[in-house]
Structure formats: C-alpha cells, structure tokens
Write an enzyme that holds these catalytic residues in place. Structure first.
Site, PDB file in Angstrom:
ATOM      1  N   LYS A  69       0.829  -1.210   0.000  1.00 59.69           N
ATOM      2  CA  LYS A  69       0.000   0.000   0.000  1.00 59.69           C
ATOM      3  C   LYS A  69       0.864   1.262   0.000  1.00 59.69           C
ATOM      4  CE  LYS A  69      -3.543  -2.664   2.367  1.00 59.69           C
ATOM      5  NZ  LYS A  69      -4.103  -3.076   3.664  1.00 59.69           N
ATOM      6  N   GLN A 108      -4.824  -1.828   9.992  1.00 60.48           N
ATOM      7  CA  GLN A 108      -4.484  -3.115   9.406  1.00 60.48           C
ATOM      8  C   GLN A 108      -4.912  -4.242  10.346  1.00 60.48           C
ATOM      9  OE1 GLN A 108      -2.994  -3.560   6.268  1.00 60.48           O
ATOM     10  NE2 GLN A 108      -3.542  -5.700   6.617  1.00 60.48           N
ATOM     11  N   ASP A 128     -11.210   2.331   4.186  1.00 61.16           N
ATOM     12  CA  ASP A 128     -11.370   0.882   4.099  1.00 61.16           C
ATOM     13  C   ASP A 128     -12.835   0.477   4.086  1.00 61.16           C
ATOM     14  OD1 ASP A 128      -9.431  -0.948   3.646  1.00 61.16           O
ATOM     15  OD2 ASP A 128      -8.903  -1.323   5.733  1.00 61.16           O
TER      16      ASP A 128
END
Length: 920
Positions: free
Chosen positions: A14, A58, A83
């Site tokens: 990312k 994450q 997200d």
C-alpha cells in the site's frame, strides 16, 4: 499493531502504491503491547487531523492485550474510513447511499473488474459465495444497488452447486481452497475469485502454492472472464484503497474550502430593550468546546477540555502550524475614556462576531482574563456586554481554568523564598549554609543545575562542591539581600484593604526578623506580565529566572534564579502558559489568556494566544486584540482606576486610551512578539467626547447630566480634539486607523455624523457608527467591512523609540510624542533609579508608563488634548523578567478596597440548578 509478516507485506504494498501515484502515506506502527485505549487515542488523533484524508487499521491487530476489533474499526471517523469497514459506512451501503459512503476496497475492486468486462450488471443474476463483513456482505449490497438480482450463499447452503450454476456473475469469497468446481459454473459467466489459500505442492520450494476459492483450471474453460489467483483481485484492492483516499480528499476540499473554517454560528434572538448581560449570556446555548476546537482546526490531542465550555490549548499547536501564514492582526483601542468605559471589549467581540458570523471570515478574538478582585468589588466582569459577549460569562469571570491561582502560588513562593533566605543567612555560618544548600547524599555532594548557573554567574567555573574555596563558598551561599530594596510583594486575587501594609515575621520562631511588607492583587504580579509576554515554555522559564526581587547590599540585582526557585515556578506555571479557548454569543472562537495590569504592566492578553490564533485563521483571516489598560485593585494608584471600563482582546484590545494601552501594545508587546499589526480600531463615544469638550464630570453610579443626554454639537466638536490626538497617536506607528463610534440610545444622528466627519478629517482611514451592544455582530458589519478594507491598505509599522536610547530619552519621547507634554521632570527617587538600573544593565529595556487613564496628561482633571505641560516622574521600577521599566507618573494615592456594598451582595448559587445568580 504488532509485527505480523503478512500485515507488513500488505502495508508495504500500500505504501509503494501510494508513493507511485503521489499520495503521502505513513505507517504508524504500535507495539504488540499496545492497549485498546492506546489504539483508540491514536485513531482519535488521526480523526481530528485535517491534513489526513484517510487511514486504515491493518487487521488483524497483533497485540498481547485484549482489543475489541469492532470497537476499533468503528472508532475511525466515517469520512476518513477509506477501508469502508465502520458500521456507519456499512449501513449507508446497505441502504444504497453509495455516494455518501466508503465501500470496502475488495468489493469495490470486484465491481471495477466486472465493469471492465463490459458486461452489464443491471438485470443479471448474481451469486455471492461468502457473507463476511469485509467482502461477502458488502459485495451483495453493491451488486444489489447496481440492479442485479443477488443471491448470497455460504457454507450452510445446501444447494450450492445449483445456485452457482444460475449465476451470470459469480463472486466467491468463502476462504476455502477450490471449493467452487469448474463444472458448476454457467457457461459465459463472469467469475471473480477473492480467495487466497495455501495448498501443499511438493514441486514448490516452499512446499505449498497459492490457490483461490474457485478451481481455476476447469472454471476458466467455462467462464467468459475469470480472475487469476494470485494477481487478480489483490492488486485491485490496493488500487481501490488509493481511489477511496483520493475521493476522500476531493470530498474534503468540496466541503472545506482551503483556508476557510466550516463553522456553525449561533443565531441571536434580539430583544428590545436589551436584557441584562447574564440573561443574554444564558439565552444562547454554547457549542461544546471540542466542537469549537475542531471547527478552527485544532487536533484532539492539542485540546484539554475543562468541562463543556472551555479548554486549554497545547503549545504543540503552534509548533505544528509554524509554517502556516499569519492572518491579519487587528488591535482595538480607544480615546481617553470616562470612568464608565467606552466599550472596547464589547466592540472587540461585536467586531469578531460581524467578521465571522456575518461576513464568514476566519476570525479570533484574544482577550484578557478578568481578576476576581473587581469581579467581587466594584467593577464586575469583563466578558463584553449586551449581545457582544464571551460565554458563558460566569465561567469567564470566575476562576476560568485556574491560571490566576497558579500565578498566586508562584508569586508567593518567590516571596517566601526571599524572606526565608534572609532569615537563614542571618542565623547561619557560611559552612552551615553550604552544607544545607549542597547536602551530602550517601557521602556525595552535587550541585543542582540552578546552582551551577549561579556559580557561572559569579565567575566560578567549578562543578565539584569540594573544590570551592572559603571565599567562593561565601559569595555562593550569601545573596546578602538588603531588606530595604525588596520589591517583590505577596499577592492574592481579592480586594483586601487591610493587607496593603502589614508586618511580617512576628512569630517567635523568626527570631526577631520582621519587616514591613504588603499584598498586591495577583494580576499586578510580574509573573502575570511574564506569562503574557512569553512565547513558549522555555522563554517563560528564562523570564521567570531573571525576575529581580531585590538588590544585595552591594547594589547588585538578586533574581529568582539566584534564589533557586526558577524551576519550581516553571512547574507551577506549566499549565497556565496554555491559552484558554472559549466562544462568543454567535459562536466565533475566543482565546482568553493572561491579564496583566495595564499601568505597571502592558495590559494585553498573551503573545502565545495571538500567535496561535494568527496561524489558525490563515492568511485571509483576522485576529482581533483588545489592548487593555486595567484599573483594577492596586495598592498605590489613583482611585479612578476602580471604575467600570471594558476589557477585551486577537481581533485584540488595547486598554484605556490609545496613549496607554495601544502605545504599550506597539512598543512592548509587538517588540517582543515580532508581530506586526495591520489595523487599529479606535473606539469613541459621544459621551466621552462631550466630556473632553468641557462637559460636567462623569461619575460612576450617578445619572448623567443633561449635557450628555441632549444634543450639543458645539461641546462635541470641542471634545473631538482628544479623538484627533489619539488618531494621530495611532498613525504615528504607521498603521491605518478605523474609528468605531459606539452609539448609545441618547446619541442623535447629527452627533454621530459629526464624530464620523471629524474623525475622517483627522486622518482616520474610515469612521463608522456601531450598534453591536444592542444587535451583536449585525451592528458591527459596517465596521467589519471597514476593517477588511483597511487591512489591505499600505502599512508601515514602526516603533516610537529605539530601546538603546537612554532611559530618560525614551520616557521623554513618549511624554512629548504621545501625551503632548513639553518635557518631563524626574523627581530625585526616579533619577536614582535611572542611575541604578542603567548600572545594573537594565537601561535598554522598553518603557511601560504607569499613568492615569483619564487624561492624556498626568492630571485626570485635564481633558481634551492638553499640551505644554511638564510630566512628573515620581519613581521608576523594573520588571526585568517581563522585560520593561515602569515609571510612576504623577501623584500616587491608595485605591479603595471593597466598597460599602460590593458586587458579592447580589451573588448567590441556585441550590437546585447550580447556576450562579446575580453576578452582573
């Protein structure tokens, strides 16, 4: 959180993708010992940071501590949840609000892949295998709202093969290797395989290979399009994360114009007649202070709430904003006032309400904190008035966040240290003093840091306590304070007339050491002036250390650093140095910070508040400062100082007349802060100008004579000499002047028009009538527009004098140029101080004149614009830590303490609601 290899791999992918397309991405890595509270604190910080457009947590969270993943993902602000995992974004997706939410990146990538095939989704039969919150469930919703007929299957579906065989579009996210067989697939179907599974493979070096949830080798023979594993959905997930971040930035810029606050203003309901100040204050519900902080661009970790309506602001905000451009710096001052005050603080608040709530400019007011002495004595509060106030006014006027109490404690620690040191030096030998000052701990002596500084000051470059000679021990341990030279007094924040002159040391334990001393009011403490002029913790500590408390018998200055108390003072003041955030009636932000006396000090709110405010408003915003010359309780000044006048601050306020507060603002505050003002707002009233024209005395508590309530243009015109002189004083510093004529109901249109006309003829950039007391910001819109225009006009700010000039010359320049005196006369005590301070190295400090506010001269009875007088200087005193000398001008007299009927007669607490009643 933690250090999982797979998480690090995904994060690096990312970060690499972000770097390739120009997104600034950072990895915030918390240890595997991180607690849930620590993770939530980090998320709160990112939620409040306007420089961050999106962030992800994450998963899974690799922590030794129990952490609720659902709680963590839902803590992410929905507008930054790129997200798309929060319940709010999931709820919006399920309802079809696709334009107002973030979609989880894998389903979003799947949809993009389907679109790339050219196959129309609308009307097709879609099957989703899997129902996870991250892929399956949102994929179902996404296909549904793109008009497909959707079936969701899962591990419990009995007829899975039959359902799959019906699918025109098949998305599989079951997490089971090659669960979907090729023969199940409808010929020509689009197949999206989201699975990543490892199966044994002896031909691979690792002994395993990656496969999807679909048996690829057989499925590709029947599908029209199929994603490979790896290399299919995975890269799209990362790409969609980047796209969502860009979308978030676009939404932010659409909603928040660069440099413009998205601020909620309060609508005033104006009443006629205007109710009492406390009624007006309570008619408006303040916004939560954390909302105010967020609106002006402060981060959550930069704000320390004190209840719901006030907060401390961390100095780290200034560090974060240091590269941001400053806004326009506006100072509000006034003509020479009547004892009633002419409304500078009310004008300051009205002006910022007009600039903010009505003209939609970024604007901050910076005002001083009021003292408890006048609040409970004669004057009352200082929050403004009418529909131009800081709210809640009782919070503003009572304690606030305890800064004044911190100053009281710090000041009195110094006073205690002075007398204790004299006592110990009188009763002990050099060696006994040395043994106590540098004690042996476990057989080892060690100098403290502050003692090392004293040794260096004495020219002793030694760090070993055993290495000092007897002579060096003697000069080190003996400050040898001359009691007759002690200038440091004790303070408290109450008008107590019986503490003006006291005798201390009468207890038998003091062994006969007694002396005459006094209490001042806390705002007169030099520590208050230090707080107001400091530009950071380190600078405050330095200034505290160099405060001079007395002279030695050798004539040398004795400082707080010599007493060893500097570090302790800094600790007591560590919270007080942070500005206090509040708001006006109409919801514009206000910094309330510091409240130094404006006769023996400079009478302005803090440099730090101004600097932070100027950064927050941005280059097109305004910081308004009300410069104050406060006549509050002081042991040795003229009784006129006790009368009511306004006190408010960036827009910032300069108190009393421009000859006092504004002159100190320019020559002292701006000199130390390095800030340069753009506009001076000069407040004038018809009432005060008539007084200067020869009208009868204006006395607090006594009805005004008819000369002030009936039209009298001749009297008014004569009094405008004072207005003209104060305009001249302001222009002397090279700054454009806007005159605000604060209108009262007894003023006639002809009188107001005359003041406006004569102000312009005297050189004002503009002059306007204002009705902000009765109408709030609406009544100051014309003033606000004039200030906007003036801020664009050429400005050539300059100081009145060079600090390197001799002390007498600097005093003379102020007297002649600002007051109109022909010369000055230094009385013997003042002349002695000039010699002493010059010898001690303080001759290059700025000058802070302690003079009556009721006249341009030293005589309060001289009105208008007197000239040709001799200005008498009775004495000169030094605030070395704050950084100025203050000459005492004219006749000194004692101020009254509490009056016969103090304000507190009317103050009480409602036992049911807890509200303060009768305060103002």
């Amino acid at each position: 959180v933690g250090n999982r290899d797979d998480s690090n791999l995904y994060i690096n992918m990312k970060l690499k993708a972000a770097a390739e397309i120009g997104i600034s991405a950072n990895h915030i890595k918390l240890p595997n010992t991180a607690t849930e509270a620590e993770v939530l604190k980090c998320i709160a910080s990112l939620n409040g940071d306007p420089a961050v457009h999106g962030f992800i947590v994450q998963l899974p969270l690799d922590s030794d501590k129990p952490i609720n993943t659902e709680k963590i993902t839902n803590a992410v602000a929905p507008e930054k949840d790129v997200d798309g995992l929060s319940s709010i974004n999931a709820g919006k997706l399920s309802r079809g609000d696709l334009g107002d939410c973030f979609i989880p990146c894998t389903p979003k990538g799947c949809m993009e892949l389907i679109r790339q095939t050219g196959v129309q989704v609308a009307g097709k039969r879609a099957v989703v295998v899997g129902r996870s919150k991250i892929v399956g469930a949102p994929m179902h919703d996404l296909l549904l709202w793109n008009h497909a007929t959707v079936t969701t299957c899962h591990s419990k579906t009995l007829t899975l093969a039959e359902e799959v065989a019906k699918a025109d579009i098949l998305v599989v996210a079951a997490g089971k290797a090659e669960m979907v067989k090729g023969e199940w697939i409808k010929p020509g179907a689009v197949v999206i395989d989201c699975g990543i599974n490892h199966v044994p493979d002896s031909t691979k070096a690792s002994g395993k290979r990656v496969v999807g949830d679909v048996a690829y080798s057989t499925a590709k023979e029947k599908a029209s399009y199929i994603t490979p594993v790896p290399g299919g959905v995975g890269p799209m997930t990362v790409a969609m994360l980047m796209q969502s971040t860009v979308e978030s930035a676009q939404r932010f810029l659409e909603k928040f114009q660069p440099g413009k606050w998205n601020i909620q203003y309060n609508q005033l309901t104006l009443k006629v007649p205007v109710p009492s100040d406390i009624e007006v204050s309570r008619s408006c519900i303040p916004k939560p202070i954390d909302q105010v902080a967020k609106e002006v661009g402060l981060l959550p970790e930069e704000v320390e709430p004190y209840g719901q309506t006030k907060a401390k602001v961390q100095l780290s905000a200034l560090q974060r904003l240091q590269d941001h451009p400053d806004g326009k710096y506006v100072v509000v001052t006034g003509i020479t006032p009547t004892p009633l005050g002419e409304g500078k603080s009310t004008t300051t608040i009205g002006l910022v309400q007009a600039l903010g709530a009505h003209l939609h400019q970024n604007v901050f007011a910076c005002v001083r904190q009021p003292s408890q002495g006048p609040t409970f004595g004669i004057k009352g509060g200082a929050a403004g008035g009418g529909y131009s106030q800081v709210i809640p006014m009782e919070e503003f006027n009572l304690h606030l966040t305890g800064d004044i109490h911190a100053i009281t404690a710090a000041n009195n620690l110094v006073a205690a240290a002075v007398d204790a040191r004299i006592f110990h030096e009188l009763t002990q030998t050099d060696q006994a003093l040395y043994n106590r000052l540098v004690p042996s701990v476990n057989g080892v002596r060690k100098f403290s840091d502050i003692q090392v500084r004293r040794l260096r000051k004495l020219g002793i470059n030694k760090t070993d306590p055993e290495a000092l000679t007897k002579e060096e021990v003697n000069v080190f341990v003996r400050l040898d304070i001359d009691p007759a030279t002690i200038t440091w007094q004790r303070v408290l924040d109450t008008n107590d007339r019986f503490l003006r002159r006291i005798t201390i040391g009468q207890s038998p334990t003091e062994k006969g050491f007694s002396r005459t001393a006094q209490f001042d009011i806390t705002v007169a403490s030099e520590i208050m002036a230090v707080l107001a002029l400091a530009d950071g913790l380190d600078d405050m500590r330095t200034r505290l250390g160099r405060m001079v408390v007395a002279s030695s018998k050798r004539g040398e200055p004795v400082t707080a650093d010599d007493l060893g108390v500097t570090g302790a003072l800094a600790v007591l003041m560590k919270d007080a140095v942070k500005p206090n955030l509040m708001q006006t009636l109409e919801g514009t932000p206000v910094f309330v910070h510091a409240g130094p006396f404006a006769n023996i000090a400079h009478g302005n709110s803090s440099v730090l508040a101004d600097k932070i405010a100027l950064k927050l408003v941005g280059k097109d915003g305004f910081v308004g400062k009300c410069v104050l010359f406060s006549g509050r309780e002081m042991p040795f000044y003229r009784s006129a100082f006790s009368h009511k006048f306004s006190s408010s601050s960036p827009v910032t306020e300069a108190g009393f007349g421009a000859d006092i507060g504004m002159e100190k603002f320019f020559n002292i505050k701006c000199r130390y802060s390095g800030l340069r003002p753009h506009v001076v707002v000069l407040v004038a009233t018809v009432r005060a100008l008539k007084m200067h024209g020869g009208g009868p005395a204006v006395i607090a508590g006594v009805p005004l004579p008819k000369e002030y309530t009936e039209e009298n243009l001749q009297l008014l015109a004569q009094g405008c000499s004072n207005l003209s002189k104060q305009i001249q004083n302001a222009r002397m510093f090279g700054v454009p002047v806007v005159v605000a004529v604060n209108a009262f109901k007894t003023d006639t249109k002809a009188e107001l028009a005359l003041v406006v006309q004569l102000a312009k003829e005297a050189g004002a950039f503009d002059a306007v009538e204002c009705t902000h007391w009765a109408e709030g910001g609406k009544g100051a819109v014309t003033l606000a527009r004039a200030v906007q225009r003036a801020s664009q006009a050429p400005s050539n700010f300059r100081f009145l004098y060079n600090v390197e000039l001799p002390v007498t010359d600097k005093i003379r320049l102020i007297a002649q140029q600002i007051y109109g005196a022909s010369d000055i006369e230094l009385l013997p005590e003042a002349q002695e101080k000039v010699t002493l301070y010059t010898k001690q190295g303080f001759g290059n400090l700025p000058i802070c004149m302690a003079k009556t506010h009721l006249s341009l001269s030293h005589d309060p009875e001289q009105k208008g614009a007197p000239t040709g007088f001799i200005l008498p200087i009775r004495d000169i005193r030094a605030s070395v830590g704050a950084g100025f000398l203050y000459p005492l001008v004219g006749t000194m007299s004692t101020m009254p303490g509490l009056p016969t009927r103090p304000c507190f007669f009317d103050i009480d607490l409602d036992p049911v609601s807890g509200e303060v009643n009768g305060l103002f």
